[in-house]
Structure formats: structure tokens, C-alpha cells
Design a protein around this motif. Structure first.
Motif, PDB file in Angstrom:
ATOM      1  N   ALA A  26       3.354   9.362  15.244  1.00 27.51           N
ATOM      2  CA  ALA A  26       3.657  10.755  14.904  1.00 27.51           C
ATOM      3  C   ALA A  26       5.063  11.090  15.394  1.00 27.51           C
ATOM      4  CB  ALA A  26       2.644  11.687  15.584  1.00 27.51           C
ATOM      5  N   GLY A  27       5.708  12.002  14.691  1.00 25.33           N
ATOM      6  CA  GLY A  27       6.995  12.528  15.146  1.00 25.33           C
ATOM      7  C   GLY A  27       8.021  11.431  15.380  1.00 25.33           C
ATOM      8  N   THR A  28       8.614  11.467  16.558  1.00 19.20           N
ATOM      9  CA  THR A  28       9.639  10.483  16.903  1.00 19.20           C
ATOM     10  C   THR A  28       9.087   9.059  16.846  1.00 19.20           C
ATOM     11  OG1 THR A  28      10.905  12.035  18.220  1.00 19.20           O
ATOM     12  CG2 THR A  28      11.099   9.724  18.842  1.00 19.20           C
ATOM     13  N   PHE A  76       0.237   0.698  16.970  1.00 22.81           N
ATOM     14  CA  PHE A  76       0.307   2.118  17.293  1.00 22.81           C
ATOM     15  C   PHE A  76       1.502   2.349  18.199  1.00 22.81           C
ATOM     16  CE2 PHE A  76      -3.906   1.537  15.845  1.00 22.81           C
ATOM     17  CZ  PHE A  76      -4.186   2.713  15.173  1.00 22.81           C
ATOM     18  N   LEU A  77       2.357   3.260  17.782  1.00 24.07           N
ATOM     19  CA  LEU A  77       3.498   3.630  18.617  1.00 24.07           C
ATOM     20  C   LEU A  77       3.192   4.998  19.197  1.00 24.07           C
ATOM     21  CD1 LEU A  77       6.581   2.724  16.367  1.00 24.07           C
ATOM     22  CD2 LEU A  77       5.657   1.402  18.270  1.00 24.07           C
ATOM     23  N   SER A  78       3.210   5.099  20.527  1.00 19.20           N
ATOM     24  CA  SER A  78       2.969   6.399  21.148  1.00 19.20           C
ATOM     25  C   SER A  78       3.534   6.411  22.558  1.00 19.20           C
ATOM     26  CB  SER A  78       1.469   6.707  21.193  1.00 19.20           C
ATOM     27  OG  SER A  78       1.249   7.940  21.836  1.00 19.20           O
ATOM     28  N   VAL A 114      10.502  17.430  26.538  1.00 18.54           N
ATOM     29  CA  VAL A 114       9.641  17.393  25.344  1.00 18.54           C
ATOM     30  C   VAL A 114      10.308  16.580  24.236  1.00 18.54           C
ATOM     31  CG1 VAL A 114       8.761  18.837  23.460  1.00 18.54           C
ATOM     32  CG2 VAL A 114       8.268  19.457  25.823  1.00 18.54           C
ATOM     33  N   ALA A 115      11.607  16.745  24.071  1.00 21.23           N
ATOM     34  CA  ALA A 115      12.312  15.978  23.043  1.00 21.23           C
ATOM     35  C   ALA A 115      12.436  14.527  23.487  1.00 21.23           C
ATOM     36  CB  ALA A 115      13.691  16.568  22.803  1.00 21.23           C
ATOM     37  N   SER A 116      11.874  13.657  22.693  1.00 19.59           N
ATOM     38  CA  SER A 116      11.842  12.238  23.050  1.00 19.59           C
ATOM     39  C   SER A 116      13.192  11.588  22.756  1.00 19.59           C
ATOM     40  CB  SER A 116      10.737  11.587  22.223  1.00 19.59           C
ATOM     41  OG  SER A 116      10.599  10.247  22.580  1.00 19.59           O
ATOM     42  N   THR A 117      13.723  10.840  23.707  1.00 26.30           N
ATOM     43  CA  THR A 117      15.002  10.155  23.497  1.00 26.30           C
ATOM     44  C   THR A 117      14.880   8.672  23.863  1.00 26.30           C
ATOM     45  OG1 THR A 117      15.683  10.884  25.708  1.00 26.30           O
ATOM     46  CG2 THR A 117      16.469  12.185  23.829  1.00 26.30           C
ATOM     47  N   ALA A 129      17.550  14.895  12.728  1.00 21.14           N
ATOM     48  CA  ALA A 129      17.212  16.257  12.292  1.00 21.14           C
ATOM     49  C   ALA A 129      16.073  16.830  13.130  1.00 21.14           C
ATOM     50  CB  ALA A 129      16.822  16.245  10.811  1.00 21.14           C
ATOM     51  N   LEU A 130      15.084  15.998  13.429  1.00 25.28           N
ATOM     52  CA  LEU A 130      13.958  16.466  14.247  1.00 25.28           C
ATOM     53  C   LEU A 130      14.462  16.955  15.614  1.00 25.28           C
ATOM     54  CD1 LEU A 130      10.939  16.862  14.852  1.00 25.28           C
ATOM     55  CD2 LEU A 130      10.803  14.452  15.463  1.00 25.28           C
ATOM     56  N   LYS A 131      15.373  16.172  16.216  1.00 26.33           N
ATOM     57  CA  LYS A 131      15.922  16.549  17.528  1.00 26.33           C
ATOM     58  C   LYS A 131      16.593  17.918  17.454  1.00 26.33           C
ATOM     59  CE  LYS A 131      14.327  14.338  19.234  1.00 26.33           C
ATOM     60  NZ  LYS A 131      13.361  13.334  19.573  1.00 26.33           N
TER      61      LYS A 131
HETATM   62  O1  M6R Z   1       3.464  10.507  22.647  1.00 22.94           O
HETATM   63  P1  M6R Z   1       3.730  10.221  21.202  1.00 22.94           P
HETATM   64  O2  M6R Z   1       4.856   9.266  20.976  1.00 22.94           O
HETATM   65  O3  M6R Z   1       2.474   9.760  20.475  1.00 22.94           O
HETATM   66  O4  M6R Z   1       4.132  11.611  20.587  1.00 22.94           O
HETATM   67  C1  M6R Z   1       4.354  11.768  19.218  1.00 22.94           C
HETATM   68  C2  M6R Z   1       5.128  13.037  18.933  1.00 22.94           C
HETATM   69  O5  M6R Z   1       4.386  14.169  19.316  1.00 22.94           O
HETATM   70  C3  M6R Z   1       6.472  13.065  19.647  1.00 22.94           C
HETATM   71  O6  M6R Z   1       7.226  11.926  19.349  1.00 22.94           O
HETATM   72  C4  M6R Z   1       7.293  14.302  19.241  1.00 22.94           C
HETATM   73  O7  M6R Z   1       7.628  14.218  17.892  1.00 22.94           O
HETATM   74  C5  M6R Z   1       8.527  14.453  20.124  1.00 22.94           C
HETATM   75  N1  M6R Z   1       8.453  15.655  20.906  1.00 22.94           N
HETATM   76  C6  M6R Z   1       9.801  14.530  19.370  1.00 22.94           C
HETATM   77  O8  M6R Z   1      10.901  14.648  20.204  1.00 22.94           O
END
Ligand code: M6R
Length: 359
Positions: A55-57, A100-102, A153-156, A238-240
Motif C-alpha cells: 500500500a502507498g509508498t 509483501f512489502l510493508s 508518517v511520510a515514509s522515506t 507526488a504522494l510525498k
Molecule cells: O507500513 P506500510 O509500508 O505497510 O504502510 C503502507 C502505507 O500506509 C505507507 O507507505 C504510506 O503510504 C506512507 N505514509 C507514505 O509516506
């Protein structure tokens, strides 16, 4: 502890060179060979198709993973958004293998897919930053990202760690399958170049802050465009920008803009082109010109070997498969400084939580 940093996000961006080096230490031998268990590699070798779910990043890191697996292993690879896959499962191949990437290992949408995958008796691997997390316990295999805690919260750094580990895994699988491209791909050397390259980019923070101030502070919207893996990175870029600076941003396949979306370009709309792939560099440049002719304010993020006078951000050269690890970094900094200079809480954007444990 964020030490002297005003926000965790900047600290985590700065940690990326070390994360790259740590992954090389943990997952590569002294001679640069991947150290991945035979059991995992054998399971993956038997698969006729890899399904990456996130999901997401993490989904965005999976998109780059597809390119790595298909280039180095010849195994067809699909990437899926977990919340979609959970309720609209595609027709599976005869021998699927799931990755699974998480970052957190706790994302409910991804877990829902894993429960179904386990019920179907399929094998899986979770790549996560959190040892013993739910997704790592419930998958057949697990690999740790070793990125250290990610608090913002923003994943880098989790994104770059996921891609680096996918590169190591793809190299290992390709070699196990006697693929010449994989044998020739010197992942250790590449990760070294990436680490130094990221360092060079973060050392130029001030320049990127100025650029963020002049281009993104007052704009309601922006576009990142590119082709292939540059398009994949544009989605993450763009998400960032959206999640921490509240600028409505789109990542877009640059060739697709003219099929409708270019209507949104007005005088001053920022359009940032990501250009790291030789075969499509010229095309993305023409697509940028098309937006400039409609008034866009264009910026470029370009690999050194493809750079031209006037480019805005030039990235040190690495193998074309590894460029996302560099091209994403200026976009992380652009999002960071835009949020910072708007006076927002960079680490805790509105409406969001670090791990999303509801569907
Ligand atoms: O912990 P996860 O990698 O499963 O989380 C997935 C997304 O909720 C996460 O990457 C989210 O998109 C980030 N906050 C983006 O910066």
C-alpha cells in the motif's frame, strides 16, 4: 531521538546513505554475493510469477521491484495495491510467489491479502522494517529492512531500503537461475555508488530548499512526470508532496499527459520531469516542452549522463535499474521543505497515522 533535527523526516532522509551501506553489509558477502537463504531462493525459483503486494509508498517500491525482478530474473512480476487485491483477486498463475512489502508489517489491507494467500496454500515473503510484526509472522519467509525506526508518517528511508533489498533479492534469484544479466549486475558496487550519490544530494539541501520555496510554496497543484521507472518514482514524489505539504500533486506517465490531463496545465503550474532512462529521456523532454508551451513552470531531475545545460537537479550516475534510489531523494526534500516553510507539522500530517490498521 531526533537529536538536532527539527523533524524526524529530515533525519530519516539523511540516514539513507547509511541504510544502503547497512543493507550491503547484512545481505552481501565480502565478495559481493547475496546472502539469502537457499530455502527462500528455491521457493522463489519454482514460481512462474511473482506477485508484489503493498500500500502507498510500499506499493510504489513494488513498482520498481517489478522492473528489477523482470530485468534480472526473467520472472514475470505483477504489482498490486493491497486494498484492491484483497477483494478483486486476479486470476493467479499456476505457481505464484507473493512478496509483501510493508514498512510497519501491520497494514490491515495487506494482511487481508496474506490471510487469503495462506488459505490458498501459497508461499510468501514479507519484507518489513519491524521484526516480529504481524505480516512477518504470518508469511512463509521474512526479510528485515534494517532501516532503523521510521517515525515520520511520510515514509522515506523505508522506500529506498525496500528497493535496495529488492535489488539484492532479484540479483540472488537471477544468479540462482543462471541469468547472465544478474551475474553481471554488481549490486554491491551499485549500492556503494548509491550511498555516495544520496550523500551528494542531501549535501545540497540548501539548493533544494530554495527551489521548493520558489516553486511549491504558493502553488495549489503540481505534476511529476516520467516514463518507466521514472514514472514509478513520480507517483512516490507526488504522494510525498500531497501528504505533508497539502499540494495537490499527480505523478504521471509523461506520454499520457497529452491524452487529457494536459488540459490542467495553466500559467505557472509546476511540472517536474524525472529523466534517468536513456531510451526515453528525449521523449520526456519533449513532453516537458509541450507543457511549457502551455505555460507550465518546468523543472528537471536528471541523471548526469543525460543532463543538459539548464537542468535543475543533476543526479550522480548509477546503473539505470538503481536510479529510483537517487531520483526520489530531491523529491523527498522538496516535500519536506514545502511543508516546513508552510509552517506545517512535517512529521504528523493531518488525517494520517503511521500505520494503517483498519481496512
Ligand atoms: O507500513 P506500510 O509500508 O505497510 O504502510 C503502507 C502505507 O500506509 C505507507 O507507505 C504510506 O503510504 C506512507 N505514509 C507514505 O509516506
Amino acid at each position: 531521538d531526533k537529536g538536532t533535527y527539527p523533524f524526524y523526516m529530515l533525519k530519516e532522509i539523511d540516514e539513507q546513505p547509511n541504510v544502503m551501506r547497512r543493507l550491503a553489509q547484512v545481505y552481501l558477502s565480502e565478495t559481493g554475493e547475496p546472502v539469502i537463504s537457499d530455502k527462500l531462493l528455491n521457493s522463489m525459483k519454482q514460481a512462474d510469477r511473482i506477485y508484489i503486494v503493498g500500500a502507498g509508498t510500499s506499493y510504489h517500491a513494488g513498482l520498481v521491484g517489478k522492473r528489477l525482478f523482470e530485468s534480472l530474473t526473467q520472472t514475470p512480476t505483477e504489482v498490486h495495491v493491497s486494498s484492491e487485491f484483497a477483494y478483486e483477486q486476479p486470476i493467479l498463475s499456476k505457481k505464484p510467489f507473493f512478496i509483501f512489502l510493508s514498512q510497519s508489517g501491520e497494514t490491515a489491507d495487506s494482511r487481508e491479502v496474506l490471510v487469503n494467500v495462506n488459505a490458498g496454500g501459497h508461499e510468501s515473503l514479507t519484507i518489513t522494517n519491524v521484526q516480529n510484526s504481524t505480516l512477518s509472522r504470518e508469511a512463509t519467509y521474512t526479510l528485515l529492512l534494517h532501516a532503523g525506526p521510521e517515525i515520520a508518517v511520510a515514509s522515506t528511508k523505508a522506500y529506498t531500503a525496500q528497493i535496495a533489498l529488492e535489488a539484492i533479492l532479484a540479483k540472488a534469484l537471477g544468479e540462482a537461475d543462471n541469468q547472465i544479466v544478474a551475474q553481471r549486475f554488481d549490486v554491491r558496487h551499485q549500492l556503494g555508488l548509491v550511498a555516495t550519490g544520496i550523500q551528494a544530494i542531501v549535501d545540497e539541501k540548501n539548493k533544494i530548499e530554495e527551489l521548493a520555496k520558489s516553486t511549491f510554496l504558493d502553488t495549489p497543484n503540481a505534476f511529476y512526470i516520467g516514463r518507466g521507472i521514472d514514472q514509478n518514482v513520480s507517483l512516490e514524489a507526488a504522494l510525498k508532496l500531497k501528504e505533508i505539504s497539502y499540494v495537490q500533486a499527480e505523478g504521471f506517465a509523461s506520454g499520457e499527459l497529452k491524452h487529457g490531463t494536459i488540459a490542467l496545465i495553466e500559467k505557472g503550474t509546476p511540472v517536474i520531469g524525472i529523466i534517468t532512462q536513456e531510451k526515453t529521456a528525449g521523449l520526456t523532454r519533449s513532453n516537458l516542452q509541450e507543457t511549457m508551451a502551455r505555460g507550465a513552470h518546468i523543472l528537471t531531475i536528471v541523471s548526469e549522463n543525460l543532463a543538459k545545460p539548464g537542468d535543475d537537479i543533476v543526479l550522480p550516475d548509477v546503473d539505470e535499474l538503481m536510479t529510483p534510489l537517487l531520483s526520489v531523494v530531491p523529491t523527498q526534500l522538496i516535500a519536506y521543505y514545502t511543508s516546513l516553510n508552510k509552517g506545517l507539522d512535517v512529521d504528523k500530517p493531518r488525517n494520517l497515522a503511521k500505520s494503517v490498521t483498519v481496512e
